[in-house]
Design a protein around this motif. Structure first.
Motif, PDB file in Angstrom:
ATOM      1  N   GLN A 351     -46.669 -53.465  -8.201  1.00 53.42           N
ATOM      2  CA  GLN A 351     -46.437 -52.224  -6.848  1.00 53.42           C
ATOM      3  C   GLN A 351     -46.777 -51.026  -7.568  1.00 53.42           C
ATOM      4  OE1 GLN A 351     -42.544 -52.242  -5.290  1.00 53.42           O
ATOM      5  NE2 GLN A 351     -42.593 -54.240  -4.346  1.00 53.42           N
ATOM      6  N   THR A 352     -46.485 -50.512  -8.875  1.00 54.32           N
ATOM      7  CA  THR A 352     -46.900 -49.292  -9.235  1.00 54.32           C
ATOM      8  C   THR A 352     -48.184 -49.111  -9.398  1.00 54.32           C
ATOM      9  OG1 THR A 352     -44.773 -49.285 -10.615  1.00 54.32           O
ATOM     10  CG2 THR A 352     -46.311 -47.762 -11.348  1.00 54.32           C
ATOM     11  N   PHE A 353     -48.914 -50.254 -10.056  1.00 57.90           N
ATOM     12  CA  PHE A 353     -50.361 -50.349 -10.242  1.00 57.90           C
ATOM     13  C   PHE A 353     -51.029 -49.946  -8.879  1.00 57.90           C
ATOM     14  CE2 PHE A 353     -54.250 -52.826 -10.126  1.00 57.90           C
ATOM     15  CZ  PHE A 353     -55.032 -51.912 -11.320  1.00 57.90           C
ATOM     16  N   LYS A 354     -50.685 -50.633  -7.644  1.00 61.92           N
ATOM     17  CA  LYS A 354     -51.299 -50.366  -6.568  1.00 61.92           C
ATOM     18  C   LYS A 354     -51.271 -49.072  -5.653  1.00 61.92           C
ATOM     19  CE  LYS A 354     -51.306 -55.281  -5.007  1.00 61.92           C
ATOM     20  NZ  LYS A 354     -50.919 -56.186  -3.868  1.00 61.92           N
ATOM     21  N   GLU A 355     -49.840 -48.439  -6.031  1.00 58.57           N
ATOM     22  CA  GLU A 355     -49.675 -46.976  -5.818  1.00 58.57           C
ATOM     23  C   GLU A 355     -50.448 -46.087  -6.427  1.00 58.57           C
ATOM     24  OE1 GLU A 355     -45.445 -46.634  -6.452  1.00 58.57           O
ATOM     25  OE2 GLU A 355     -44.794 -47.893  -4.889  1.00 58.57           O
ATOM     26  N   LYS A 356     -50.666 -46.281  -7.746  1.00 56.53           N
ATOM     27  CA  LYS A 356     -51.606 -45.361  -8.495  1.00 56.53           C
ATOM     28  C   LYS A 356     -53.026 -45.424  -8.338  1.00 56.53           C
ATOM     29  CE  LYS A 356     -47.753 -43.316  -9.881  1.00 56.53           C
ATOM     30  NZ  LYS A 356     -47.317 -42.006  -9.260  1.00 56.53           N
ATOM     31  N   MET A 357     -53.376 -46.493  -7.862  1.00 58.50           N
ATOM     32  CA  MET A 357     -54.729 -46.965  -7.758  1.00 58.50           C
ATOM     33  C   MET A 357     -55.500 -46.083  -6.531  1.00 58.50           C
ATOM     34  SD  MET A 357     -56.792 -48.507 -10.033  1.00 58.50           S
ATOM     35  CE  MET A 357     -58.033 -49.057  -8.980  1.00 58.50           C
ATOM     36  N   SER A 358     -56.651 -45.317  -6.780  1.00 54.88           N
ATOM     37  CA  SER A 358     -57.278 -44.647  -5.601  1.00 54.88           C
ATOM     38  C   SER A 358     -58.731 -45.204  -5.760  1.00 54.88           C
ATOM     39  CB  SER A 358     -57.430 -43.437  -5.929  1.00 54.88           C
ATOM     40  OG  SER A 358     -58.069 -42.838  -7.077  1.00 54.88           O
ATOM     41  N   TYR A 359     -59.720 -44.843  -4.997  1.00 55.92           N
ATOM     42  CA  TYR A 359     -61.238 -45.332  -4.891  1.00 55.92           C
ATOM     43  C   TYR A 359     -61.876 -45.346  -5.936  1.00 55.92           C
ATOM     44  CZ  TYR A 359     -65.547 -46.200  -3.009  1.00 55.92           C
ATOM     45  OH  TYR A 359     -66.856 -46.937  -2.621  1.00 55.92           O
ATOM     46  N   PHE A 360     -61.544 -43.766  -6.594  1.00 60.16           N
ATOM     47  CA  PHE A 360     -62.370 -43.587  -7.663  1.00 60.16           C
ATOM     48  C   PHE A 360     -61.548 -43.819  -9.182  1.00 60.16           C
ATOM     49  CE2 PHE A 360     -63.620 -40.753  -4.261  1.00 60.16           C
ATOM     50  CZ  PHE A 360     -64.740 -41.069  -4.191  1.00 60.16           C
ATOM     51  N   SER A 361     -60.460 -44.426  -9.315  1.00 59.62           N
ATOM     52  CA  SER A 361     -59.568 -44.664 -10.517  1.00 59.62           C
ATOM     53  C   SER A 361     -60.367 -45.935 -11.121  1.00 59.62           C
ATOM     54  CB  SER A 361     -58.346 -44.970  -9.991  1.00 59.62           C
ATOM     55  OG  SER A 361     -57.559 -43.795  -9.262  1.00 59.62           O
ATOM     56  N   PRO A 363     -59.631 -48.943 -13.003  1.00 57.16           N
ATOM     57  CA  PRO A 363     -58.211 -49.801 -13.143  1.00 57.16           C
ATOM     58  C   PRO A 363     -57.407 -49.979 -14.655  1.00 57.16           C
ATOM     59  CG  PRO A 363     -59.848 -50.880 -11.803  1.00 57.16           C
ATOM     60  CD  PRO A 363     -60.522 -49.533 -12.607  1.00 57.16           C
ATOM     61  N   GLU A 364     -58.344 -50.199 -15.468  1.00 55.64           N
ATOM     62  CA  GLU A 364     -58.043 -50.355 -16.786  1.00 55.64           C
ATOM     63  C   GLU A 364     -57.154 -49.253 -17.307  1.00 55.64           C
ATOM     64  OE1 GLU A 364     -60.996 -51.512 -19.490  1.00 55.64           O
ATOM     65  OE2 GLU A 364     -61.377 -53.321 -18.450  1.00 55.64           O
ATOM     66  N   LEU A 365     -57.667 -47.826 -17.144  1.00 54.30           N
ATOM     67  CA  LEU A 365     -56.963 -46.686 -17.534  1.00 54.30           C
ATOM     68  C   LEU A 365     -55.756 -46.447 -16.765  1.00 54.30           C
ATOM     69  CD1 LEU A 365     -60.058 -44.315 -18.074  1.00 54.30           C
ATOM     70  CD2 LEU A 365     -58.659 -45.490 -20.059  1.00 54.30           C
ATOM     71  N   VAL A 366     -55.658 -46.738 -15.614  1.00 51.70           N
ATOM     72  CA  VAL A 366     -54.570 -46.593 -14.797  1.00 51.70           C
ATOM     73  C   VAL A 366     -53.428 -47.320 -15.305  1.00 51.70           C
ATOM     74  CG1 VAL A 366     -53.477 -46.869 -12.701  1.00 51.70           C
ATOM     75  CG2 VAL A 366     -55.625 -45.881 -12.860  1.00 51.70           C
ATOM     76  N   PHE A 367     -53.824 -48.749 -15.500  1.00 53.39           N
ATOM     77  CA  PHE A 367     -52.686 -49.767 -15.993  1.00 53.39           C
ATOM     78  C   PHE A 367     -52.155 -49.481 -17.312  1.00 53.39           C
ATOM     79  CE2 PHE A 367     -50.994 -54.105 -17.085  1.00 53.39           C
ATOM     80  CZ  PHE A 367     -49.877 -53.897 -15.995  1.00 53.39           C
ATOM     81  N   LYS A 368     -53.192 -49.112 -18.397  1.00 54.14           N
ATOM     82  CA  LYS A 368     -52.722 -48.990 -19.768  1.00 54.14           C
ATOM     83  C   LYS A 368     -51.772 -47.746 -19.542  1.00 54.14           C
ATOM     84  CE  LYS A 368     -54.790 -47.601 -23.863  1.00 54.14           C
ATOM     85  NZ  LYS A 368     -53.972 -46.735 -24.374  1.00 54.14           N
ATOM     86  N   GLU A 369     -51.734 -46.562 -18.819  1.00 54.75           N
ATOM     87  CA  GLU A 369     -50.982 -45.619 -18.749  1.00 54.75           C
ATOM     88  C   GLU A 369     -49.523 -46.009 -18.322  1.00 54.75           C
ATOM     89  OE1 GLU A 369     -50.399 -41.198 -16.650  1.00 54.75           O
ATOM     90  OE2 GLU A 369     -52.030 -42.570 -16.096  1.00 54.75           O
ATOM     91  N   ILE A 370     -49.538 -47.148 -17.371  1.00 51.77           N
ATOM     92  CA  ILE A 370     -48.259 -47.473 -16.863  1.00 51.77           C
ATOM     93  C   ILE A 370     -47.743 -48.544 -18.080  1.00 51.77           C
ATOM     94  CG2 ILE A 370     -47.299 -49.223 -15.217  1.00 51.77           C
ATOM     95  CD1 ILE A 370     -49.608 -48.337 -13.231  1.00 51.77           C
TER      96      ILE A 370
END
Length: 472
Positions: A351-361, A363-370
């Motif tokens: 859920q957190t991954f989907k909330e933080k994802m945007s069109y220009f994000s 995915p690897e960097l977003v989930f690595k931060e989480i």
């Protein structure tokens, strides 16, 4: 003259044979009385096998219908590496023998099973003798089973041992024999700890194998003798692996009749002094002092004390046998709680991954931060706030960094998507098993009711409870 010599030789041989026969009779007469073993373990009483089989069948159905689907959906086995098979659910209680070499582990098993002087007795000696993990189970006839066969048989609970490699399977031996005690319990004899031996010399991961048996043991006997009280790196590692299993540990000071009473008291104190840094618990584990082998105690020793200690040990063993069904249900329920916590955490990561994802994000960097900083996104705190979960039951945060490194977060569905019209929701099913079905099965066993009853039939949950604090 020759006839006289022949007669003399014959008489000499006859006298020698008679003397040897008298020595054998004297030796046999020193065997210890075993009646208290059968009496304490209640081997003469018949069990209600039908009730036990019905309870096991009900437990298996609850696990397969309510817990295992969640296990598979969120790959819990890759986090804990503990897959529960049907063989483990139906298996008998396991008693594990650990300790330094030549302290009497094998002799103790021979004594409990009456295997001394039989072709299948475990080999004993003053030198390190046991180099294999030996599993003694019940069978229709006496036979030995190779480790490769034990691991290949899915009906047994030892198939997961294949992951330790073929070198280990060659060091795994099974012995089957018809015995009343083995109908209720399984014994596992282990190689003795040798402090001057490096792990790689064994050819297999010894500590990992010990951990596998420790995780599945219902009772753990750590055996010492008065001459081997020193603590080295391998024994220290063993007690580190026993952490959290203190309630199953029983420490045995064997061969106690080799010492005078005053020396025995000193050795007893030295044993506690050696083990104190390794067992950091408020209440020390139970220590049994006796000589566990089939022959009589040495003269001028505390025979009555040793006999009482032996009976206390047998009562401990009998309690594990009597409570085996309750322990099995508690184990499956504990496993279900861990699977539930794991699925809630994975769902929160998704859920957190989907909330933080945007069109220009990315995915690897977003989930690595989480994954690197889950507290920043309240991953674990949100689970504690929304569910009745203890913070002490939460897994290690670092474990999920490794878990998602192998299993991408995009491979998992949220819990709200794990529902079907016919099967219901996985979360509801596992919560029902934890809160209703498994406690109901446990109460039905304790009260003597039919184990096959459903939770509502057993607890009367069909009636809606009344709120006495609400105004009508």
């Amino acid at each position: 003259m020759k006839g006289t010599v022949v007669i003399c030789c014959f008489l000499s041989l006859l006298l020698q044979a008679t003397a040897e026969e008298e020595e054998v009779e004297d030796f046999i007469s020193t065997l210890r009385d075993r009646s208290h073993i059968d009496e304490t373990l209640r081997l003469a009483t018949e069990e209600k096998s039908g009730d036990y089989a019905a309870a096991i069948d009900r437990l298996r159905k609850i696990y397969h219908s309510s817990i295992k689907p969640m296990e598979q959906a969120y790959k819990y086995n890759e986090l804990r590496q503990h897959e529960i098979s049907d063989g483990e659910i139906t298996s008998k209680p396991m008693v594990l023998f650990l300790g330094p070499w030549s302290v009497g582990k094998s002799s103790m098993i021979n004594y409990l099973l009456g295997m001394q002087d039989s072709p299948y007795q475990l080999y004993t000696g003053a030198e390190p003798t046991t180099s294999e993990f030996t599993v003694i189970t019940h069978g229709e006839k006496i036979r030995s089973v190779e480790g490769i066969v034990m691991a290949a048989d899915s009906s047994r609970s030892f198939s997961p041992l294949e992951k330790f490699g073929q070198n280990f399977l060659e060091k795994l031996v099974g012995i089957e024999m018809p015995h009343k005690l083995l109908e209720r319990v399984t014994f596992v004899d282990t190689p003795g700890i040798i402090e001057n031996r490096k792990q790689q010399e064994r050819g297999y991961p010894f500590n990992d194998v010990c951990q596998w048996f420790i995780d599945r043991a219902d009772l753990i006997f750590v055996v010492f003798d008065p001459t081997k009280l020193d603590v080295g790196l391998e024994l220290e590692m063993l007690f580190r692996q026993l952490k959290g299993r203190e309630s199953q540990i029983r420490i045995i000071l064997n061969k106690a009749d080799n010492l005078a009473t005053q020396d025995l008291m000193r050795v007893y104190g030295a044993l506690f002094w050696s083990l104190a840094p390794l067992i950091n618990v408020t209440e020390p584990p139970r220590v049994y002092v006796s000589s566990f082998w089939p022959y009589d105690y040495a003269a001028d020793t505390s025979r009555d004390l040793f006999k009482r200690e032996e009976i206390s040990l047998l009562e401990d063993l009998n309690q594990v046998i009597e409570n085996r069904m309750e322990n099995k249900i508690a184990f499956i329920r504990q496993h279900g709680i861990r699977v539930r916590i794991h699925s809630l955490l994975v769902d929160r990561y998704v859920q957190t991954f989907k909330e933080k994802m945007s069109y220009f994000s990315d995915p690897e960097l977003v989930f690595k931060e989480i994954v690197d900083d889950p507290d920043k996104f309240y991953i674990f705190k949100s689970i504690l706030a929304k569910t009745n979960i203890s913070k002490f039951d939460l897994p290690n945060r670092d474990a999920y960094r490794d878990f998602f490194g192998v299993n991408p977060v995009t491979n998992f569905k949220p819990l709200t998507a794990q529902c079907s019209y016919m099967g219901g929701c996985l979360l509801d099913k596992i919560e029902k098993a934890i809160t209703n079905e498994l406690p109901a099965l446990l109460s039905s066993i304790n009260s003597g009711k039919q184990p096959g009853l459903t939770s509502c039939e057993a607890t009367g949950c069909g009636e809606k409870p009344k709120n006495r604090y609400r105004k009508n």
